[in-house]
Design a protein around this motif. Sequence first.
Motif, mmCIF file in Angstrom:
data_model
loop_
_atom_site.group_PDB
_atom_site.id
_atom_site.type_symbol
_atom_site.label_atom_id
_atom_site.label_comp_id
_atom_site.label_asym_id
_atom_site.label_seq_id
_atom_site.Cartn_x
_atom_site.Cartn_y
_atom_site.Cartn_z
ATOM 1 N N ALA A 47 0.841 -1.210 0.000
ATOM 2 C CA ALA A 47 0.000 0.000 0.000
ATOM 3 C C ALA A 47 0.866 1.247 0.000
ATOM 4 O O ALA A 47 0.622 2.184 -0.766
ATOM 5 N N ALA A 48 1.886 1.259 0.840
ATOM 6 C CA ALA A 48 2.787 2.411 0.884
ATOM 7 C C ALA A 48 3.601 2.507 -0.401
ATOM 8 O O ALA A 48 3.749 3.585 -0.990
ATOM 9 N N ARG A 49 4.125 1.382 -0.877
ATOM 10 C CA ARG A 49 4.962 1.384 -2.080
ATOM 11 C C ARG A 49 4.173 1.853 -3.301
ATOM 12 O O ARG A 49 4.628 2.688 -4.078
ATOM 13 N N ARG A 85 -8.940 6.017 1.069
ATOM 14 C CA ARG A 85 -9.852 6.600 2.064
ATOM 15 C C ARG A 85 -11.184 5.838 2.156
ATOM 16 O O ARG A 85 -11.773 5.777 3.227
ATOM 17 N N THR A 86 -11.628 5.287 1.034
ATOM 18 C CA THR A 86 -12.975 4.712 0.983
ATOM 19 C C THR A 86 -13.030 3.213 0.695
ATOM 20 O O THR A 86 -14.098 2.615 0.831
ATOM 21 N N THR A 87 -11.932 2.620 0.306
ATOM 22 C CA THR A 87 -11.961 1.203 -0.057
ATOM 23 C C THR A 87 -12.351 0.324 1.126
ATOM 24 O O THR A 87 -12.014 0.625 2.271
ATOM 25 N N ASP A 88 -13.041 -0.759 0.829
ATOM 26 C CA ASP A 88 -13.359 -1.732 1.869
ATOM 27 C C ASP A 88 -12.377 -2.905 1.834
ATOM 28 O O ASP A 88 -12.549 -3.886 2.544
ATOM 29 N N ARG A 93 -4.313 -0.931 9.354
ATOM 30 C CA ARG A 93 -2.864 -0.817 9.128
ATOM 31 C C ARG A 93 -2.559 -0.510 7.670
ATOM 32 O O ARG A 93 -1.716 0.340 7.370
ATOM 33 N N THR A 94 -3.246 -1.183 6.765
ATOM 34 C CA THR A 94 -3.012 -0.970 5.340
ATOM 35 C C THR A 94 -3.448 0.437 4.939
ATOM 36 O O THR A 94 -2.745 1.139 4.216
ATOM 37 N N ARG A 95 -4.594 0.863 5.433
ATOM 38 C CA ARG A 95 -5.100 2.211 5.141
ATOM 39 C C ARG A 95 -4.116 3.276 5.666
ATOM 40 O O ARG A 95 -3.790 4.237 4.979
ATOM 41 N N GLU A 102 1.256 8.846 1.371
ATOM 42 C CA GLU A 102 0.774 10.026 0.647
ATOM 43 C C GLU A 102 1.200 11.312 1.362
ATOM 44 O O GLU A 102 1.701 12.246 0.720
ATOM 45 N N LEU A 103 1.014 11.361 2.665
ATOM 46 C CA LEU A 103 1.420 12.549 3.424
ATOM 47 C C LEU A 103 2.931 12.755 3.362
ATOM 48 O O LEU A 103 3.412 13.876 3.173
ATOM 49 N N TYR A 104 3.686 11.699 3.530
ATOM 50 C CA TYR A 104 5.151 11.743 3.488
ATOM 51 C C TYR A 104 5.622 12.364 2.174
ATOM 52 O O TYR A 104 6.523 13.189 2.160
ATOM 53 N N ALA A 105 4.981 11.982 1.092
ATOM 54 C CA ALA A 105 5.407 12.429 -0.235
ATOM 55 C C ALA A 105 4.837 13.774 -0.660
ATOM 56 O O ALA A 105 5.443 14.466 -1.477
ATOM 57 N N THR A 106 3.682 14.140 -0.132
ATOM 58 C CA THR A 106 3.014 15.337 -0.663
ATOM 59 C C THR A 106 2.805 16.459 0.351
ATOM 60 O O THR A 106 2.632 17.609 -0.044
#
Length: 160
Positions: A47-49, A85-88, A93-95, A102-106
């Motif tokens: 997820a992060a990658r 944000r919305t996926t089920d 942890r994955t979310r 996203e925050l780290y990069a943007t």
Amino acid sequence: MRIDIPEDKDPINYVWGEMVPGIGIAASMFAMAVYEHSTLGLREFEAARLKIAQVNGCLFCLDWRTERDGEKVEEEFAEAVTNWRTTDRFDERTRLAAEFAELYATDHHAIDDAFWDRMFEHYTQAETVELSMCIGSWMGFGRLNRIYGLDAACVLPTHR
């Protein structure tokens, strides 16, 4: 490609191994260590990658799927990362891994105490440091490959 590569050279090996060997070889060892020594679960790792790949636009990174013990994330995983944000499809942890990437990069200035409170409900401090190092590797090296056009030179064996 933005760099002149000798015709008899593989672009990735040339840039990472020959152009600046004192840095490139160490950088490639760090990039490999992220895959070889990560203790993070496959889904949060991917997820992060993939979020970093989406932010960077690295063609190779977008196409790549990490495999562990013969397992990869499902085909729809990249779409779930886009919609973290919305996926089920994601546990918390994955979310959080996708959100952190996203925050780290943007917008790393937005990583505030409230975010850390949520993060530390699901991750140990060591895991957040590990995730940060992984994200830093993907962000830096994925951008390096993208800005020089090396991401188009990296071809997955399944696409040859």
